[in-house]
Design an enzyme around this catalytic site. Structure first.
Site, short mmCIF file in Angstrom:
data_model
loop_
_atom_site.label_atom_id
_atom_site.label_comp_id
_atom_site.label_asym_id
_atom_site.label_seq_id
_atom_site.Cartn_x
_atom_site.Cartn_y
_atom_site.Cartn_z
N LYS A 84 0.87 -1.19 0.00
CA LYS A 84 0.00 0.00 0.00
C LYS A 84 0.90 1.24 0.00
CE LYS A 84 -3.89 1.70 2.87
NZ LYS A 84 -4.68 1.41 4.09
N SER A 159 -9.53 1.29 3.04
CA SER A 159 -8.68 2.11 2.19
C SER A 159 -7.62 1.30 1.44
CB SER A 159 -8.01 3.20 3.02
OG SER A 159 -7.22 2.61 4.04
N SER A 183 -9.79 -1.08 7.26
CA SER A 183 -9.17 -0.91 5.94
C SER A 183 -8.42 -2.10 5.38
CB SER A 183 -8.25 0.31 5.95
OG SER A 183 -9.02 1.47 5.80
N1 GLN Z 1 -13.51 3.69 6.83
C1 GLN Z 1 -12.69 4.11 7.91
C2 GLN Z 1 -12.34 5.56 7.71
O1 GLN Z 1 -12.68 6.08 6.72
C3 GLN Z 1 -11.50 3.22 8.01
C4 GLN Z 1 -10.24 3.63 7.42
C5 GLN Z 1 -9.05 2.79 7.81
O2 GLN Z 1 -9.13 1.75 8.46
N2 GLN Z 1 -7.90 3.27 7.41
O3 GLN Z 1 -11.79 6.18 8.54
#
Ligand code: GLN
Length: 475
Positions: A84, A159, A183
């Site tokens: 990532k 994400s 994520s």
């Molecule tokens: N959907 C969550 C957010 O938008 C999770 C994001 C994550 O785990 N990085 O904050």
């Protein structure tokens, strides 16, 4: 041998050890698929064609010049993977999906990518993500949206959406993601891969562009649970560069997964996770997974956990507060582009966080959220006195259509409400594909208490031995 890119880590390691093919061939197979498919899928922000082949050739040299024991020192030697784009890679652009860090070339390496390098893994490229990991679809990436390989009109989740898409499209043998509140498990579920969120502190955060430092957990997205154990073995452990890493160690992955027995296992089924608005077909598939566990001798116990809606409020306040302090370092002076480059989502989050932390509001919002966080932690502790693991759906629905999230400013939190409680509590969890609804993958998550990675992966492994949902691929 054709289709080398489709191999799992376990299969690729065996082929490399037996000299059935070279790492160069394996890496080329992945690069060929990336070249062929990624113009459409857009999983990668950066593809490292030449340096990947160079690393693969180095791996081949080691393999041919030394005995098979070289794999003891370098357990992922010659295995191509994708990271990532929020993992700092020395000399390689690292954007975190944002315009702020566009063209940023870190002068240092994250512990995760360093450990993978030391283990001999070959870095193929850096994958797309919601900018600064704020989101659940990759639509918040400042560059482009990744397509879900099962249906190009849908998002891969986020994400770590680029990593999940790259794994299921067999563009790599495995990928690395990070989870703050869903994520890893979210995109793994929507793309039909295995995704492990390790216990907070099990894997170093050093060199990961910080989102919410009290929950950020790097982890693998893989084709099987055994593969996740292979990667965890390399990543886990104390890191002097991250004071929150734990010394708890001594696990012999992936060998110890086979010792996990389902007989007599106490499986908690949290009522509240099934009572929310689940898309048709999701509960049925997850119940099918529970049935499998029961047939193997596990005992299914209904348990009451706090309604996941409370964790949305806690997560939203804590995450925004930590974001407002973490993103303050991007001042446009020392590195990165100036603050005008922040996208709308990041701005919104920083503003809300600054508000929650400001004098007069701190006690009402931030401090209160911390107290409820403790309640959530205690809630899990109480339940784990009675059960070994918890099982529920990973996501309330299958992958959504592109653009669908636009109408809902809380889309990320609503989608991640089933993973946020356990990340807030610092637990581990793995998602595995357990069936299909509307021809799209459905994931079930196995949540375990802190440092129970072997248990949750062992259960996932037992399931994957008996079923083949994890082997399905998009046409
Ligand atoms: N959907 C969550 C957010 O938008 C999770 C994001 C994550 O785990 N990085 O904050």
């Amino acid at each position: 041998m054709s289709d080398l890119n489709k191999l799992t880590i376990t299969q690729a390691l065996s082929g490399l050890k037996n000299k059935e093919f070279t790492s160069e061939e394996l890496t080329r197979a992945c690069l060929d698929v990336i070249e062929d498919k990624d113009l459409t899928i857009k999983a990668f922000i950066t593809v490292l064609h030449d340096s990947a082949l160079e690393q693969a050739k180095q791996a081949d040299k080691l393999i041919s010049s030394r005995e098979v024991e070289v794999f003891n020192d370098k357990p992922l030697l010659g295995i191509p993977y994708a990271a990532k784009d929020n993992f700092c890679t020395k000399g390689i652009e690292t954007t975190a999906g944002s315009q702020v860090l566009k063209d940023f070339v870190p002068p240092y390496e994250s512990t995760v990518t360093q450990r993978l390098k030391d283990a001999g893994a070959v870095l193929l490229g850096k994958t797309n993500m919601d900018a600064f990991a704020h989101g659940s679809s990759t639509e918040e990436s400042d560059f482009f949206t990744t397509k879900n390989p099962w249906d190009y009109a849908r998002v891969p989740g986020g994400s770590s959406g680029g990593s999940a898409a790259a794994v299921i499209a067999d563009m790599c043998i495995f990928a690395i993601g990070s989870e703050t509140g869903g994520s890893i498990r979210g995109p793994a579920s929507w793309c039909g891969t295995t995704g492990l969120k390790p216990t907070y502190g099990r894997v170093s955060r050093y060199g990961v562009i910080a989102m919410a430092s009290s929950t950020d957990s790097p982890g693998p997205l893989t084709k099987t649970a055994t593969d996740a154990a292979h990667v965890l073995k390399v990543l886990a452990g104390k890191d002097p560069l991250d004071a929150t890493t734990s010394p708890v160690n001594g696990e012999n992955y992936p060998e110890n997964l086979i010792n996990v027995s389902l007989k007599g296992l106490k499986v908690g089924k949290p009522r509240s996770y099934f009572e929310i608005d689940l898309q048709e077909g999701v509960a049925e598939k997850v119940n099918g997974f529970l049935k499998f566990l029961e047939n193997e001798g596990a005992e299914i116990i209904n348990v009451d956990l706090l309604d996941p809606k409370y964790s949305i409020a806690v997560y939203t306040l804590l995450q925004r507060s930590e974001v407002s302090s973490n993103l303050a370092r991007f001042d446009g002076i020392r590195y990165g582009n100036d603050r005008d480059s922040f996208g709308f989502e990041a701005r919104k989050r920083m503003m809300l966080g600054a508000y929650a932390l400001s004098a007069g509001y701190y006690d009402e919002y931030y401090a209160k959220a911390q107290k409820v966080r403790t309640l959530l932690v205690e809630d899990f502790d109480r339940v784990f006195n009675r059960v070994d693991i918890l099982v529920g759906p990973t996501m309330p629905c299958v992958a959504m259509r592109m653009g669908e999230s636009a109408e809902n400013p809380m889309f990320g939190e609503m989608m991640d409400k089933l993973t946020e409680p356990s990340t807030i509590a610092g637990l581990t969890g793995v998602t595995v594909p357990v069936g299909f609804a509307e021809d799209l993958p459905v994931g079930a998550q196995i949540m375990g208490n802190r440092f129970r990675e072997s248990l949750v992966l062992g259960i996932a492994n037992a399931y994957q031995k008996a079923t083949n949902f994890h082997e399905r691929r998009p046409e």
